[in-house]
Scaffold this active site. Structure first.
Site, PDB file in Angstrom:
ATOM      1  N   TYR A 198      45.917  28.748  20.388  1.00  0.00           N
ATOM      2  CA  TYR A 198      46.598  30.017  20.106  1.00  0.00           C
ATOM      3  C   TYR A 198      47.604  30.337  21.218  1.00  0.00           C
ATOM      4  O   TYR A 198      48.757  30.677  20.960  1.00  0.00           O
ATOM      5  CB  TYR A 198      45.558  31.144  19.978  1.00  0.00           C
ATOM      6  CG  TYR A 198      46.157  32.439  19.507  1.00  0.00           C
ATOM      7  CD1 TYR A 198      46.148  32.779  18.162  1.00  0.00           C
ATOM      8  CD2 TYR A 198      46.762  33.323  20.407  1.00  0.00           C
ATOM      9  CE1 TYR A 198      46.723  33.952  17.718  1.00  0.00           C
ATOM     10  CE2 TYR A 198      47.334  34.490  19.971  1.00  0.00           C
ATOM     11  CZ  TYR A 198      47.305  34.804  18.630  1.00  0.00           C
ATOM     12  OH  TYR A 198      47.891  35.967  18.202  1.00  0.00           O
ATOM     13  N   HIS A 241      53.291  30.588  10.449  1.00  0.00           N
ATOM     14  CA  HIS A 241      54.650  30.364  10.949  1.00  0.00           C
ATOM     15  C   HIS A 241      54.813  28.959  11.535  1.00  0.00           C
ATOM     16  O   HIS A 241      55.390  28.792  12.613  1.00  0.00           O
ATOM     17  CB  HIS A 241      55.038  31.429  11.996  1.00  0.00           C
ATOM     18  CG  HIS A 241      54.796  32.830  11.537  1.00  0.00           C
ATOM     19  ND1 HIS A 241      54.704  33.902  12.385  1.00  0.00           N
ATOM     20  CD2 HIS A 241      54.612  33.336  10.310  1.00  0.00           C
ATOM     21  CE1 HIS A 241      54.467  35.001  11.708  1.00  0.00           C
ATOM     22  NE2 HIS A 241      54.405  34.685  10.439  1.00  0.00           N
ATOM     23  N   HIS A 261      52.574  40.013  21.729  1.00  0.00           N
ATOM     24  CA  HIS A 261      53.469  38.904  21.494  1.00  0.00           C
ATOM     25  C   HIS A 261      54.869  39.352  21.063  1.00  0.00           C
ATOM     26  O   HIS A 261      55.790  38.538  20.950  1.00  0.00           O
ATOM     27  CB  HIS A 261      52.753  38.051  20.455  1.00  0.00           C
ATOM     28  CG  HIS A 261      53.464  37.328  19.430  1.00  0.00           C
ATOM     29  ND1 HIS A 261      53.282  37.466  18.077  1.00  0.00           N
ATOM     30  CD2 HIS A 261      54.398  36.375  19.595  1.00  0.00           C
ATOM     31  CE1 HIS A 261      54.042  36.641  17.439  1.00  0.00           C
ATOM     32  NE2 HIS A 261      54.730  35.962  18.303  1.00  0.00           N
ATOM     33  N   GLU A 301      53.429  43.584  14.366  1.00  0.00           N
ATOM     34  CA  GLU A 301      53.503  42.435  13.457  1.00  0.00           C
ATOM     35  C   GLU A 301      52.535  42.679  12.294  1.00  0.00           C
ATOM     36  O   GLU A 301      51.433  43.221  12.464  1.00  0.00           O
ATOM     37  CB  GLU A 301      53.180  41.123  14.186  1.00  0.00           C
ATOM     38  CG  GLU A 301      53.562  39.927  13.314  1.00  0.00           C
ATOM     39  CD  GLU A 301      53.654  38.595  14.045  1.00  0.00           C
ATOM     40  OE1 GLU A 301      53.199  38.486  15.193  1.00  0.00           O
ATOM     41  OE2 GLU A 301      54.182  37.639  13.431  1.00  0.00           O
ATOM     42  N   ASP A 354      50.475  41.140  10.510  1.00  0.00           N
ATOM     43  CA  ASP A 354      49.075  40.704  10.396  1.00  0.00           C
ATOM     44  C   ASP A 354      48.121  41.763  10.954  1.00  0.00           C
ATOM     45  O   ASP A 354      46.924  41.738  10.656  1.00  0.00           O
ATOM     46  CB  ASP A 354      48.838  39.333  11.051  1.00  0.00           C
ATOM     47  CG  ASP A 354      49.388  39.226  12.457  1.00  0.00           C
ATOM     48  OD1 ASP A 354      50.295  39.996  12.818  1.00  0.00           O
ATOM     49  OD2 ASP A 354      48.904  38.355  13.210  1.00  0.00           O
ATOM     50  N   HIS A 374      42.410  38.744  16.804  1.00  0.00           N
ATOM     51  CA  HIS A 374      42.127  37.561  15.971  1.00  0.00           C
ATOM     52  C   HIS A 374      40.871  36.880  16.487  1.00  0.00           C
ATOM     53  O   HIS A 374      40.686  36.712  17.706  1.00  0.00           O
ATOM     54  CB  HIS A 374      43.262  36.537  16.067  1.00  0.00           C
ATOM     55  CG  HIS A 374      44.569  36.989  15.495  1.00  0.00           C
ATOM     56  ND1 HIS A 374      44.777  37.176  14.154  1.00  0.00           N
ATOM     57  CD2 HIS A 374      45.754  37.257  16.102  1.00  0.00           C
ATOM     58  CE1 HIS A 374      46.042  37.552  13.958  1.00  0.00           C
ATOM     59  NE2 HIS A 374      46.643  37.619  15.128  1.00  0.00           N
ATOM     60  N   HIS A 399      50.213  46.639  17.848  1.00  0.00           N
ATOM     61  CA  HIS A 399      51.235  45.607  17.635  1.00  0.00           C
ATOM     62  C   HIS A 399      51.738  45.741  16.210  1.00  0.00           C
ATOM     63  O   HIS A 399      50.948  45.841  15.271  1.00  0.00           O
ATOM     64  CB  HIS A 399      50.585  44.245  17.878  1.00  0.00           C
ATOM     65  CG  HIS A 399      51.459  43.060  17.690  1.00  0.00           C
ATOM     66  ND1 HIS A 399      52.825  43.093  17.769  1.00  0.00           N
ATOM     67  CD2 HIS A 399      51.139  41.755  17.443  1.00  0.00           C
ATOM     68  CE1 HIS A 399      53.303  41.868  17.582  1.00  0.00           C
ATOM     69  NE2 HIS A 399      52.301  41.051  17.372  1.00  0.00           N
ATOM     70  N   ASP A 449      46.794  40.530  20.086  1.00  0.00           N
ATOM     71  CA  ASP A 449      47.035  39.077  20.101  1.00  0.00           C
ATOM     72  C   ASP A 449      46.494  38.415  21.376  1.00  0.00           C
ATOM     73  O   ASP A 449      46.143  37.225  21.361  1.00  0.00           O
ATOM     74  CB  ASP A 449      48.536  38.783  19.998  1.00  0.00           C
ATOM     75  CG  ASP A 449      49.039  38.800  18.563  1.00  0.00           C
ATOM     76  OD1 ASP A 449      48.220  38.684  17.630  1.00  0.00           O
ATOM     77  OD2 ASP A 449      50.265  38.925  18.374  1.00  0.00           O
TER      78      ASP A 449
HETATM   79 FE1  FEO Z   1      51.823  38.816  16.815  1.00  0.00          FE
HETATM   80 FE2  FEO Z   1      48.685  38.522  15.445  1.00  0.00          FE
HETATM   81  O1  FEO Z   1      50.472  39.059  15.551  1.00  0.00           O
END
Ligand code: FEO
Length: 390
Positions: A191, A24, A144, A80, A82, A222, A78, A163
């Site tokens: 990050y 992004h 996030h 999102e 990913d 991550h 989460h 995250d």
């Molecule tokens: Fe907010 Fe790693 O996704």
């Protein structure tokens, strides 16, 4: 592909995205990983999945431990994609599994992502018994997304943080003591700056929520898992989320014929003369996500642009747009705009307006120099900064 046992009966079954270079707009020079964790207990539990497109790697690592059909629970920390993107692929293997997601936002939104599956909402204080272990849910909204949550296992002292505390860092190593510490902490800072800087208040609230928990391992969504340096990453999150800054200046510019660049270098000189470290970034060759990483802890920010077709240079406009989106608005960093111009010179006021919109204090009124800066004008520019620093 093999799972990695991180504690007895608890496995990393994530995937490594070696070639990710853009998240992004955030340049991810070291790639990333989407970490998922499998807990073998009376109820087989999968914490998070992985980005869509990586289902074979995820299912292969799970299968190295157990038949995925045996999964009872999936925790979606989460929404999102990913982290949740492989939920449908996993659910194809274990269609009766229960998916736990945070209330209200996870539960409200997840059907729009993945249709009608077995969802159950959880809220702060809820816990789930999976046999010899318990999973406690800790909502951390905006860390996030509104649905984000941590999952804590008290018997193992593991915080599954999604995250939070993560880094875009692809590696074969899994633990913090196995990689270069400075590289790891830089990627954690990058990050935080590029994903979470706007949410300092929420990060501080999340830190408070876990402050009384004994934590042996932070199993991130991550990158690298924190174990040896749990205290150090928590300390840095406290510092970053408090928005405290250091005596440090970041000077960012683009230039057409080196006049704005020359101004930028004289501004660096002024800070340097006062023994304040300064870093110069030409937007033609530096990436905005590297610059905001440095801005996270910097007290002074100067932005320069010549005027191109009545506007800022597109590179400067893009940088300021990105910075504005990330800037915490409550603690003003000290900033100013500068630039050379040929006739209209609107860009410098535009840059100043954007710095105000970032929530920064305008520390010096915009500095404009027509055409090529003379020695006298450059001396005056430097003196203006020196006087403010006196
Ligand atoms: Fe907010 Fe790693 O996704």
């Amino acid at each position: 592909m093999q799972a990695v046992e991180i504690k007895k009966g608890i496995y990393w079954v994530g995937v490594i995205d070696w070639n990710l270079r853009n998240f992004h707009g955030y340049r991810t020079g070291r790639g990333s990983s989407y970490n998922a964790y499998l807990i073998i207990d009376e109820k087989i539990t999968l914490i998070d999945t992985a980005k869509v497109g990586f289902k074979n790697e995820l299912l292969s690592r799970i299968s190295s431990v157990i038949d995925p059909a045996k999964i009872d629970y999936i925790i979606c920390n989460h929404l999102e994609q990913d982290h949740s993107g492989c939920i449908p692929a996993v659910m194809e293997k274990c269609p009766n599994a229960q998916i736990y997601t945070c209330m209200p936002n996870g539960l409200k939104n997840i059907p729009k992502f993945y249709g009608d599956l077995n969802y159950k909402g959880v809220k702060a204080g809820d816990s789930l018994n999976i046999g010899s272990r318990t999973l406690r849910f800790i909502p951390v909204p905006m860390l996030h997304w509104p649905d984000s949550m941590f999952t804590y296992c008290p018997e193992e002292k593991i915080l599954f943080s999604n995250d939070g505390f993560g880094q875009h860092f692809a590696a074969t190593e899994r633990f913090d003591n196995e990689v270069n510490f400075n590289t790891l902490m830089y990627e954690a800072k990058k990050y935080y700056a590029n994903i979470l800087m706007l949410y300092g208040h929420q990060a501080a609230t999340a830190l408070k929520a876990v402050s009384t928990l004994p934590i042996d391992i932070i199993a991130t969504g991550h990158g690298i898992i924190w174990h040896k340096y749990v205290d150090k990453i928590i300390d840095n999150y406290k510092k970053w989320s408090s928005n405290d800054t250091e005596e440090k200046a970041i000077i960012v510019y683009d230039s057409m014929w080196h006049s704005t660049e020359t101004m930028a270098k004289y501004i660096v000189e002024a800070f340097s003369q006062k023994k304040i470290p300064a870093q110069l970034y030409d937007l033609k060759i530096n990436h905005i996500s590297d610059i905001v990483t440095d801005i996270l802890t910097a007290k002074y920010i100067a932005v320069g642009s010549p005027t191109l077709n009545n506007n800022m240079m597109p590179t400067v406009a893009s940088f300021l747009c990105y910075l504005k989106g990330l800037s915490p608005k409550d603690k003003g960093r000290l900033s100013f705009a500068f630039g050379s111009y040929g006739w209209g010179g609107q860009s410098i006021a535009q840059a100043e307006d954007e710095l105000k919109a970032c929530g920064f204090t305008i520390w010096i009124d915009k500095i404009r120099i027509k055409n090529i800066p003379s020695n006298e004008e450059l001396k005056q520019l430097k003196n203006t900064v020196l006087e403010k620093l006196s």
